[in-house]
Scaffold this motif. Structure first.
Motif, PDB file in Angstrom:
ATOM      1  N   THR A   7       0.863  -1.172   0.000  1.00 46.24           N
ATOM      2  CA  THR A   7       0.000   0.000   0.000  1.00 46.24           C
ATOM      3  C   THR A   7       0.900   1.224   0.000  1.00 46.24           C
ATOM      4  O   THR A   7       1.801   1.330   0.828  1.00 46.24           O
ATOM      5  CB  THR A   7      -0.895   0.040   1.255  1.00 46.24           C
ATOM      6  OG1 THR A   7      -1.719  -1.129   1.255  1.00 46.24           O
ATOM      7  CG2 THR A   7      -1.771   1.269   1.285  1.00 46.24           C
ATOM      8  N   TRP A   9       0.645   5.578  -0.661  1.00 40.32           N
ATOM      9  CA  TRP A   9      -0.096   6.794  -0.995  1.00 40.32           C
ATOM     10  C   TRP A   9       0.663   7.547  -2.076  1.00 40.32           C
ATOM     11  O   TRP A   9       1.826   7.872  -1.915  1.00 40.32           O
ATOM     12  CB  TRP A   9      -0.286   7.659   0.248  1.00 40.32           C
ATOM     13  CG  TRP A   9      -1.334   7.071   1.142  1.00 40.32           C
ATOM     14  CD1 TRP A   9      -1.141   6.209   2.160  1.00 40.32           C
ATOM     15  CD2 TRP A   9      -2.734   7.279   1.032  1.00 40.32           C
ATOM     16  NE1 TRP A   9      -2.345   5.861   2.715  1.00 40.32           N
ATOM     17  CE2 TRP A   9      -3.341   6.506   2.038  1.00 40.32           C
ATOM     18  CE3 TRP A   9      -3.548   8.037   0.181  1.00 40.32           C
ATOM     19  CZ2 TRP A   9      -4.721   6.475   2.226  1.00 40.32           C
ATOM     20  CZ3 TRP A   9      -4.919   8.002   0.374  1.00 40.32           C
ATOM     21  CH2 TRP A   9      -5.494   7.234   1.385  1.00 40.32           C
ATOM     22  N   THR A  11      -0.753  10.446  -3.628  1.00 44.83           N
ATOM     23  CA  THR A  11      -1.072  11.827  -3.276  1.00 44.83           C
ATOM     24  C   THR A  11      -1.927  11.737  -2.020  1.00 44.83           C
ATOM     25  O   THR A  11      -2.353  10.642  -1.639  1.00 44.83           O
ATOM     26  CB  THR A  11      -1.870  12.555  -4.387  1.00 44.83           C
ATOM     27  OG1 THR A  11      -3.192  12.004  -4.435  1.00 44.83           O
ATOM     28  CG2 THR A  11      -1.186  12.434  -5.749  1.00 44.83           C
ATOM     29  N   PRO A  12      -2.248  12.861  -1.384  1.00 40.68           N
ATOM     30  CA  PRO A  12      -3.118  12.774  -0.201  1.00 40.68           C
ATOM     31  C   PRO A  12      -4.501  12.182  -0.486  1.00 40.68           C
ATOM     32  O   PRO A  12      -5.172  11.723   0.423  1.00 40.68           O
ATOM     33  CB  PRO A  12      -3.233  14.225   0.254  1.00 40.68           C
ATOM     34  CG  PRO A  12      -1.968  14.859  -0.224  1.00 40.68           C
ATOM     35  CD  PRO A  12      -1.673  14.192  -1.548  1.00 40.68           C
ATOM     36  N   ASP A  13      -4.899  12.154  -1.760  1.00 43.91           N
ATOM     37  CA  ASP A  13      -6.217  11.636  -2.114  1.00 43.91           C
ATOM     38  C   ASP A  13      -6.184  10.388  -2.987  1.00 43.91           C
ATOM     39  O   ASP A  13      -7.227   9.899  -3.415  1.00 43.91           O
ATOM     40  CB  ASP A  13      -7.022  12.714  -2.853  1.00 43.91           C
ATOM     41  CG  ASP A  13      -7.258  13.941  -1.987  1.00 43.91           C
ATOM     42  OD1 ASP A  13      -7.505  13.768  -0.772  1.00 43.91           O
ATOM     43  OD2 ASP A  13      -7.166  15.055  -2.515  1.00 43.91           O
ATOM     44  N   LYS A  14      -4.991   9.865  -3.279  1.00 48.38           N
ATOM     45  CA  LYS A  14      -4.888   8.725  -4.181  1.00 48.38           C
ATOM     46  C   LYS A  14      -3.934   7.698  -3.607  1.00 48.38           C
ATOM     47  O   LYS A  14      -2.780   8.003  -3.310  1.00 48.38           O
ATOM     48  CB  LYS A  14      -4.387   9.183  -5.549  1.00 48.38           C
ATOM     49  CG  LYS A  14      -4.458   8.088  -6.610  1.00 48.38           C
ATOM     50  CD  LYS A  14      -3.867   8.533  -7.930  1.00 48.38           C
ATOM     51  CE  LYS A  14      -4.716   9.627  -8.535  1.00 48.38           C
ATOM     52  NZ  LYS A  14      -4.248   9.996  -9.888  1.00 48.38           N
ATOM     53  N   VAL A  15      -4.436   6.484  -3.475  1.00 58.31           N
ATOM     54  CA  VAL A  15      -3.627   5.400  -2.927  1.00 58.31           C
ATOM     55  C   VAL A  15      -3.473   4.310  -3.983  1.00 58.31           C
ATOM     56  O   VAL A  15      -4.368   4.099  -4.807  1.00 58.31           O
ATOM     57  CB  VAL A  15      -4.273   4.825  -1.640  1.00 58.31           C
ATOM     58  CG1 VAL A  15      -5.579   4.114  -1.928  1.00 58.31           C
ATOM     59  CG2 VAL A  15      -3.310   3.907  -0.913  1.00 58.31           C
ATOM     60  N   THR A  40      -5.117   1.585   4.345  1.00 57.58           N
ATOM     61  CA  THR A  40      -5.569   2.871   3.791  1.00 57.58           C
ATOM     62  C   THR A  40      -6.566   3.551   4.707  1.00 57.58           C
ATOM     63  O   THR A  40      -6.597   4.781   4.786  1.00 57.58           O
ATOM     64  CB  THR A  40      -6.191   2.724   2.387  1.00 57.58           C
ATOM     65  OG1 THR A  40      -7.419   2.026   2.477  1.00 57.58           O
ATOM     66  CG2 THR A  40      -5.237   2.041   1.442  1.00 57.58           C
ATOM     67  N   GLY A  44      -1.540   6.245   8.504  1.00 57.45           N
ATOM     68  CA  GLY A  44      -1.132   7.515   7.915  1.00 57.45           C
ATOM     69  C   GLY A  44      -0.994   7.507   6.408  1.00 57.45           C
ATOM     70  O   GLY A  44      -0.568   6.522   5.816  1.00 57.45           O
ATOM     71  N   LYS A  45      -1.324   8.638   5.810  1.00 55.41           N
ATOM     72  CA  LYS A  45      -1.290   8.768   4.360  1.00 55.41           C
ATOM     73  C   LYS A  45       0.113   8.985   3.809  1.00 55.41           C
ATOM     74  O   LYS A  45       0.305   8.993   2.606  1.00 55.41           O
ATOM     75  CB  LYS A  45      -2.199   9.913   3.909  1.00 55.41           C
ATOM     76  CG  LYS A  45      -3.653   9.600   4.100  1.00 55.41           C
ATOM     77  CD  LYS A  45      -4.505  10.687   3.497  1.00 55.41           C
ATOM     78  CE  LYS A  45      -5.967  10.312   3.579  1.00 55.41           C
ATOM     79  NZ  LYS A  45      -6.813  11.257   2.862  1.00 55.41           N
ATOM     80  N   ARG A  46       1.087   9.173   4.645  1.00 59.02           N
ATOM     81  CA  ARG A  46       2.459   9.355   4.156  1.00 59.02           C
ATOM     82  C   ARG A  46       3.279   8.078   4.264  1.00 59.02           C
ATOM     83  O   ARG A  46       4.462   8.079   3.978  1.00 59.02           O
ATOM     84  CB  ARG A  46       3.152  10.465   4.942  1.00 59.02           C
ATOM     85  CG  ARG A  46       2.509  11.809   4.725  1.00 59.02           C
ATOM     86  CD  ARG A  46       3.249  12.864   5.516  1.00 59.02           C
ATOM     87  NE  ARG A  46       2.551  14.120   5.448  1.00 59.02           N
ATOM     88  CZ  ARG A  46       2.881  15.111   4.633  1.00 59.02           C
ATOM     89  NH1 ARG A  46       3.897  14.986   3.841  1.00 59.02           N
ATOM     90  NH2 ARG A  46       2.194  16.223   4.634  1.00 59.02           N
ATOM     91  N   THR A  48       4.204   3.952   3.547  1.00 60.85           N
ATOM     92  CA  THR A  48       4.154   2.854   2.587  1.00 60.85           C
ATOM     93  C   THR A  48       4.250   1.571   3.389  1.00 60.85           C
ATOM     94  O   THR A  48       5.070   1.458   4.298  1.00 60.85           O
ATOM     95  CB  THR A  48       5.327   2.940   1.590  1.00 60.85           C
ATOM     96  OG1 THR A  48       5.183   4.141   0.835  1.00 60.85           O
ATOM     97  CG2 THR A  48       5.344   1.746   0.655  1.00 60.85           C
TER      98      THR A  48
END
Length: 149
Positions: A7, A9, A11-15, A40, A44-46, A48
């Protein structure tokens, strides 16, 4: 490699979620899908996440709890909590396989997923019930023998 899923991220809106075809059976495939989705939704969105089956040496930025949380999310998604009591009864007596099939019908999931969970929980030996797991075919594997090319 021993990687089942990733997984990341973008962008902040695309994973992006990537899956390998490492085990090629429905129990492992769907657990990995929901495990990665769990990352997801829960983490956190930052970050991997590279997930393999050997958790002994795995460390993540959030510590070991992120993998446990993603595992719990996948397990609860595949066998929802309202079926926990029935699952516990099944785990005490999974044989004959008709018990597994009946529980799978009641819970609305594939019998192979139930077998994988029972095996993981130690209620069923790894050598039992594998015939109830369905193979998963990926596009790069080519068409099935009974399909025209």
């Amino acid at each position: 490699t021993s990687v089942s899923g990733v997984t990341r991220w973008l962008t902040p809106d695309k994973v992006a979620i990537a899956l390998s075809d490492r085990f090629k059976k429905d129990d492992h495939f769907w657990f990995t899908v929901f495990h990665e989705i769990g990352h997801t939704l829960l983490h956190g969105k930052r970050l991997t996440f590279l997930d393999n089956t050997d958790r002994a040496d795995e460390r993540t930025p959030e510590g070991d709890r992120s993998e446990e949380e993603a595992d719990a999310f996948a397990a609860q998604t595949l066998i929802p909590p309202e079926h926990n009591a029935a699952y516990r009864r099944l785990a005490r007596r999974p044989m004959p396989f008709d018990n597994i099939k009946a529980f799978a019908r009641q819970a609305g999931i594939a019998p192979g997923i139930v077998v994988g969970r029972l095996q993981h929980d130690g209620a069923l030996p790894w050598t039992h019930g594998n015939n109830l797991k369905r193979p998963v075919r990926f596009p790069h594997n080519g068409p099935a023998e009974d399909q025209p090319q």
